[in-house]
Design a protein around this motif. Structure first.
Motif, PDB file in Angstrom:
ATOM      1  N   ILE A  89      45.632  47.783  34.522  1.00 43.43           N
ATOM      2  CA  ILE A  89      44.706  47.715  35.656  1.00 43.43           C
ATOM      3  C   ILE A  89      43.487  48.566  35.320  1.00 43.43           C
ATOM      4  N   GLY A  90      42.327  47.918  35.142  1.00 36.35           N
ATOM      5  CA  GLY A  90      41.091  48.622  34.786  1.00 36.35           C
ATOM      6  C   GLY A  90      40.609  48.205  33.408  1.00 36.35           C
ATOM      7  N   GLY A  91      39.378  47.679  33.357  1.00 36.95           N
ATOM      8  CA  GLY A  91      38.832  47.144  32.091  1.00 36.95           C
ATOM      9  C   GLY A  91      37.752  48.014  31.499  1.00 36.95           C
ATOM     10  N   ARG A 104      28.300  53.110  31.967  1.00 35.66           N
ATOM     11  CA  ARG A 104      27.314  53.888  32.741  1.00 35.66           C
ATOM     12  C   ARG A 104      27.118  55.288  32.180  1.00 35.66           C
ATOM     13  N   ASN A 105      27.943  55.674  31.197  1.00 31.35           N
ATOM     14  CA  ASN A 105      27.915  57.073  30.746  1.00 31.35           C
ATOM     15  C   ASN A 105      26.759  57.329  29.790  1.00 31.35           C
ATOM     16  N   ALA A 106      26.626  58.605  29.383  1.00 36.92           N
ATOM     17  CA  ALA A 106      25.493  58.984  28.531  1.00 36.92           C
ATOM     18  C   ALA A 106      25.759  58.721  27.057  1.00 36.92           C
ATOM     19  N   GLU A 116      37.261  39.931  37.997  1.00 33.46           N
ATOM     20  CA  GLU A 116      37.379  39.679  39.447  1.00 33.46           C
ATOM     21  C   GLU A 116      38.843  39.513  39.830  1.00 33.46           C
ATOM     22  N   ALA A 117      39.665  40.374  39.262  1.00 33.41           N
ATOM     23  CA  ALA A 117      41.116  40.289  39.467  1.00 33.41           C
ATOM     24  C   ALA A 117      41.628  41.636  39.973  1.00 33.41           C
ATOM     25  N   GLY A 118      40.960  42.166  41.012  1.00 32.86           N
ATOM     26  CA  GLY A 118      41.374  43.449  41.594  1.00 32.86           C
ATOM     27  C   GLY A 118      42.821  43.382  42.052  1.00 32.86           C
ATOM     28  N   VAL A 119      43.563  44.459  41.793  1.00 29.81           N
ATOM     29  CA  VAL A 119      44.977  44.496  42.182  1.00 29.81           C
ATOM     30  C   VAL A 119      45.074  45.132  43.564  1.00 29.81           C
ATOM     31  N   THR A 143      42.251  53.346  35.870  1.00 30.33           N
ATOM     32  CA  THR A 143      41.142  53.173  36.809  1.00 30.33           C
ATOM     33  C   THR A 143      40.313  54.453  36.990  1.00 30.33           C
ATOM     34  N   ASN A 144      40.686  55.523  36.345  1.00 28.67           N
ATOM     35  CA  ASN A 144      39.968  56.805  36.308  1.00 28.67           C
ATOM     36  C   ASN A 144      39.190  57.124  37.596  1.00 28.67           C
ATOM     37  N   GLY A 145      37.871  57.173  37.558  1.00 27.84           N
ATOM     38  CA  GLY A 145      37.075  57.579  38.723  1.00 27.84           C
ATOM     39  C   GLY A 145      37.074  56.550  39.847  1.00 27.84           C
ATOM     40  N   SER A 205      28.336  60.945  38.976  1.00 27.97           N
ATOM     41  CA  SER A 205      27.414  61.491  37.989  1.00 27.97           C
ATOM     42  C   SER A 205      26.206  60.547  37.975  1.00 27.97           C
ATOM     43  N   TYR A 206      25.026  61.113  37.766  1.00 26.20           N
ATOM     44  CA  TYR A 206      23.781  60.362  37.966  1.00 26.20           C
ATOM     45  C   TYR A 206      22.898  60.469  36.733  1.00 26.20           C
ATOM     46  N   SER A 207      22.162  59.396  36.428  1.00 25.50           N
ATOM     47  CA  SER A 207      21.321  59.400  35.220  1.00 25.50           C
ATOM     48  C   SER A 207      19.988  58.705  35.474  1.00 25.50           C
ATOM     49  N   GLY A 229      41.404  61.237  34.522  1.00 27.21           N
ATOM     50  CA  GLY A 229      41.062  62.630  34.826  1.00 27.21           C
ATOM     51  C   GLY A 229      40.406  63.345  33.652  1.00 27.21           C
ATOM     52  N   TYR A 230      39.450  62.677  33.000  1.00 24.74           N
ATOM     53  CA  TYR A 230      38.872  63.239  31.776  1.00 24.74           C
ATOM     54  C   TYR A 230      37.631  64.086  32.029  1.00 24.74           C
ATOM     55  N   GLY A 231      37.114  64.113  33.254  1.00 23.88           N
ATOM     56  CA  GLY A 231      35.862  64.816  33.515  1.00 23.88           C
ATOM     57  C   GLY A 231      34.735  64.195  32.702  1.00 23.88           C
ATOM     58  N   GLY A 232      33.728  64.998  32.398  1.00 22.12           N
ATOM     59  CA  GLY A 232      32.574  64.470  31.654  1.00 22.12           C
ATOM     60  C   GLY A 232      32.857  64.264  30.175  1.00 22.12           C
TER      61      GLY A 232
HETATM   62  C1  LIG Z   1      27.039  58.745  34.680  1.00 20.80           C
HETATM   63  C2  LIG Z   1      28.188  59.127  33.777  1.00 20.80           C
HETATM   64  C3  LIG Z   1      27.923  59.778  32.565  1.00 20.80           C
HETATM   65  C4  LIG Z   1      28.967  60.104  31.706  1.00 20.80           C
HETATM   66  N1  LIG Z   1      28.666  60.615  30.488  1.00 20.80           N
HETATM   67  C5  LIG Z   1      29.659  60.849  29.598  1.00 20.80           C
HETATM   68  C6  LIG Z   1      29.356  61.267  28.287  1.00 20.80           C
HETATM   69  O1  LIG Z   1      28.202  61.377  27.886  1.00 20.80           O
HETATM   70  N2  LIG Z   1      30.381  61.558  27.454  1.00 20.80           N
HETATM   71  C7  LIG Z   1      31.691  61.418  27.834  1.00 20.80           C
HETATM   72  O2  LIG Z   1      32.579  61.716  27.039  1.00 20.80           O
HETATM   73  N3  LIG Z   1      32.016  60.946  29.066  1.00 20.80           N
HETATM   74  C8  LIG Z   1      31.038  60.647  29.946  1.00 20.80           C
HETATM   75  N4  LIG Z   1      31.340  60.145  31.178  1.00 20.80           N
HETATM   76  C9  LIG Z   1      32.756  59.860  31.502  1.00 20.80           C
HETATM   77  C10 LIG Z   1      33.244  58.537  30.878  1.00 20.80           C
HETATM   78  O3  LIG Z   1      32.285  57.533  31.036  1.00 20.80           O
HETATM   79  C11 LIG Z   1      34.554  58.083  31.558  1.00 20.80           C
HETATM   80  O4  LIG Z   1      35.488  59.141  31.539  1.00 20.80           O
HETATM   81  C12 LIG Z   1      35.177  56.884  30.878  1.00 20.80           C
HETATM   82  O5  LIG Z   1      34.261  55.817  30.809  1.00 20.80           O
HETATM   83  C13 LIG Z   1      36.418  56.467  31.644  1.00 20.80           C
HETATM   84  O6  LIG Z   1      36.851  55.214  31.173  1.00 20.80           O
HETATM   85  P1  LIG Z   1      37.985  54.470  31.971  1.00 20.80           P
HETATM   86  O7  LIG Z   1      38.281  53.209  31.265  1.00 20.80           O
HETATM   87  O8  LIG Z   1      39.154  55.382  32.193  1.00 20.80           O
HETATM   88  O9  LIG Z   1      37.368  54.212  33.425  1.00 20.80           O
HETATM   89  P2  LIG Z   1      36.197  53.207  33.874  1.00 20.80           P
HETATM   90  O10 LIG Z   1      35.328  52.807  32.755  1.00 20.80           O
HETATM   91  O11 LIG Z   1      35.561  53.821  35.056  1.00 20.80           O
HETATM   92  O12 LIG Z   1      36.990  51.890  34.267  1.00 20.80           O
HETATM   93  C14 LIG Z   1      37.850  51.843  35.402  1.00 20.80           C
HETATM   94  C15 LIG Z   1      37.818  50.407  35.908  1.00 20.80           C
HETATM   95  O13 LIG Z   1      38.906  50.226  36.817  1.00 20.80           O
HETATM   96  C16 LIG Z   1      38.504  49.180  37.697  1.00 20.80           C
HETATM   97  N5  LIG Z   1      39.422  49.198  38.866  1.00 20.80           N
HETATM   98  C17 LIG Z   1      39.557  50.178  39.791  1.00 20.80           C
HETATM   99  N6  LIG Z   1      40.513  49.841  40.683  1.00 20.80           N
HETATM  100  C18 LIG Z   1      40.982  48.611  40.315  1.00 20.80           C
HETATM  101  C19 LIG Z   1      41.980  47.735  40.850  1.00 20.80           C
HETATM  102  N7  LIG Z   1      42.689  48.052  41.944  1.00 20.80           N
HETATM  103  N8  LIG Z   1      42.203  46.550  40.211  1.00 20.80           N
HETATM  104  C20 LIG Z   1      41.502  46.218  39.077  1.00 20.80           C
HETATM  105  N9  LIG Z   1      40.542  47.018  38.540  1.00 20.80           N
HETATM  106  C21 LIG Z   1      40.292  48.203  39.148  1.00 20.80           C
HETATM  107  C22 LIG Z   1      37.070  49.530  38.024  1.00 20.80           C
HETATM  108  O14 LIG Z   1      36.360  48.392  38.490  1.00 20.80           O
HETATM  109  C23 LIG Z   1      36.549  50.046  36.667  1.00 20.80           C
HETATM  110  O15 LIG Z   1      35.820  49.068  35.949  1.00 20.80           O
HETATM  111  C24 LIG Z   1      30.325  59.821  32.072  1.00 20.80           C
HETATM  112  C25 LIG Z   1      30.586  59.195  33.296  1.00 20.80           C
HETATM  113  C26 LIG Z   1      29.543  58.846  34.136  1.00 20.80           C
HETATM  114  C27 LIG Z   1      29.865  58.154  35.424  1.00 20.80           C
END
Ligand SMILES: Cc1cc2nc3c(=O)[nH]c(=O)nc-3n(C[C@H](O)[C@H](O)[C@H](O)COP(=O)(O)OP(=O)(O)OC[C@H]3O[C@@H](n4cnc5c(N)ncnc54)[C@H](O)[C@@H]3O)c2cc1C
Length: 423
Positions: free
Chosen positions: A32-34, A67-69, A204-207, A235-237, A255-257, A362-365
């Protein structure tokens, strides 16, 4: 000024990304989460012959992963000195090594999978926002040498102009591991690789709900029903109440850019003469870098809210950018955007199993490389390639007062503002 992420404007989701028109009825592992976590787990599992379906509520890579940096660095969000104090030397060294292995995984995706995401490892420069922060950098550099055998190069204020086109900061420290990449190219490239190994990508397959049965799980999604032997929550953040026990381990922050229009070559060379990526030393830190096409990306937050107005946030970020780089006072901003990252109370990434459901978040920045690595780690736990991970062996902090909405964030903001003020 556009209010959409610069990266996907620069490199949109490929129209030929092989996404499935329909959901299959069953699979070995439903992810769950792409984003990076889910796709990294999918790549690892599918490469080893496991049937995998990735379920993404929006489109592949829609979340923080596009969306990250694009800044990758060594260490973890909690900081190596804190980690050593909290978990001891043995675990401290394991976490340090894991952070270096994360960067090796990025190289593997570049070299072995042939994904071109413009990774340039020219070091990161941590910048002292106050004179006292520079004193701490010197202490920390000595600690790194003594405990990790790692050289961190200290740059006094008088030499800073060799590394950055700014007179604002009080000195800095260079970590040679730091690098920059193109986040959207990475996430879409990773999706293509995962699909090439046989992963079924569903958009477009939200759980909505998960039911546990005798032989696995039934997932109810926007695209229909899927049965799976195993589930990974990635699904992290954007983690919600799908599995409340898992939600209570992490909370979302915004986080904003912003990015400028492309800068002249002369200005690019002035701002980052050696190609470093940058961040400052505040709790509410700013991170910034040149993009591959020569813009300045400036990111950060002075708030943890996920719902700030994007125009207002652009104004705030621009003021901070011009304070550091007065030479950009007349440079137009082309994009302002936001994304959500997942934090934990102890600032350590959290992976594990709850009621038979695997999760990693829960990885923070520090989430880019950590997400890739822990996605692979969860996949290896499922296939039995590893039996445990240091990230799941440490106790993880949760609090009885948080199970639904992170109502405490405004208080945390006030606390960290004061810490920035008095530090
Ligand atoms: C603005 C910004 C700047 C950053 N800059 C950095 C950086 O420079 N360096 C760094 O190391 N990290 C950075 N980070 C952090 C990093 O981007 C994230 O930790 C990382 O992308 C997390 O990946 P992820 O796959 O776990 O989560 P995500 O990429 O957030 O993916 C989670 C996905 O889960 C999907 N989802 C949620 N609920 C459901 C559900 N019920 N069913 C189906 N899908 C679902 C969401 O639509 C989303 O697409 C930044 C983050 C942000 C927001």
């Amino acid at each position: 000024m556009k209010t959409t992420p610069f990266w996907t404007d620069d490199y949109p989701r490929p129209s030929d990304l092989p996404v499935a028109a329909e959901l299959p009825t069953e699979t070995d592992v439903a992810i769950i989460g792409g984003g990076y976590t889910g796709l990294s787990a999918a790549r690892t599992l599918a490469k080893g012959g496991t049937n995998v379906v990735v379920l993404e509520r929006e489109t592949i890579g829609w979340g923080a992963s596009s969306r990250n940096a694009g800044i990758t660095s060594s260490g973890l969000k909690a900081g190596m000195t804190t980690i050593f104090k909290r978990y001891g030397k043995e675990y401290g060294l394991k976490f340090w090594q894991a952070s270096l292995d994360m960067l090796e995984l990025i190289k593997e995706l570049d070299n072995e999978e042939g994904i071109d995401f413009e990774w340039r490892q020219s070091g990161d420069l941590g910048l002292a926002f106050k004179a006292s922060h520079f004193d701490n950098m010197i202490i920390k550099a000595k600690w790194y040498k003594d405990n990790l055998g790692e050289e961190v190069e200290i740059v006094p204020r008088s030499k800073l102009r060799d590394e950055i086109g700014s007179d604002f900061f009080h000195g800095g420290a260079i970590d040679k591991h730091g690098a920059g990449l193109h986040p959207a190219k990475l996430v879409f490239g990773l999706a293509e690789v995962a699909a090439r190994y046989g992963t079924i990508l569903c958009e477009e397959a939200g759980v909505f709900t998960i039911e546990k049965g005798a032989h696995g799980f039934t997932l109810h999604t926007a695209k229909g029903v899927l049965k799976a032997k195993e589930i990974i929550i990635a699904t992290n953040g954007y983690t919600d109440q799908l599995v409340p026990k898992i939600n209570s381990k992490t909370f979302p922050v915004g986080s904003y850019s912003i990015v400028t229009e492309p800068l002249s070559e002369e200005l690019q060379n002035e701002i980052s003469p050696k190609g470093h990526v940058f961040y400052d030393s505040k709790w509410f830190l700013n991170y910034f870098r040149l993009t591959p096409d020569g813009r300045l990306l400036w990111g950060g937050r002075n708030n943890l809210s996920t719902t700030l107005d994007l125009q207002e946030s652009a104004n705030t970020l621009r003021v901070e950018m011009v304070r550091a780089f007065p030479q950009l006072v007349d440079t137009p901003i082309t994009h302002t955007w936001t994304g959500q990252l997942g934090l934990t109370f102890d600032l350590m990434p959290n992976i594990g199993v709850e009621d038979g459901i695997h999760y990693a978040f829960g990885y923070g920045g520090h989430g880019l490389h950590t997400a890739l690595y822990l996605g692979r780690e969860i996949a290896w736990l499922i296939t039995g390639k590893i039996e445990s991970s240091p990230f799941m062996e440490i106790p993880h902090q949760t609090y009885f007062f948080y199970w639904d909405k992170p109502w405490f964030l405004p208080y945390a903001v006030a606390y960290y503002r004061i810490r920035d003020w008095i530090s």
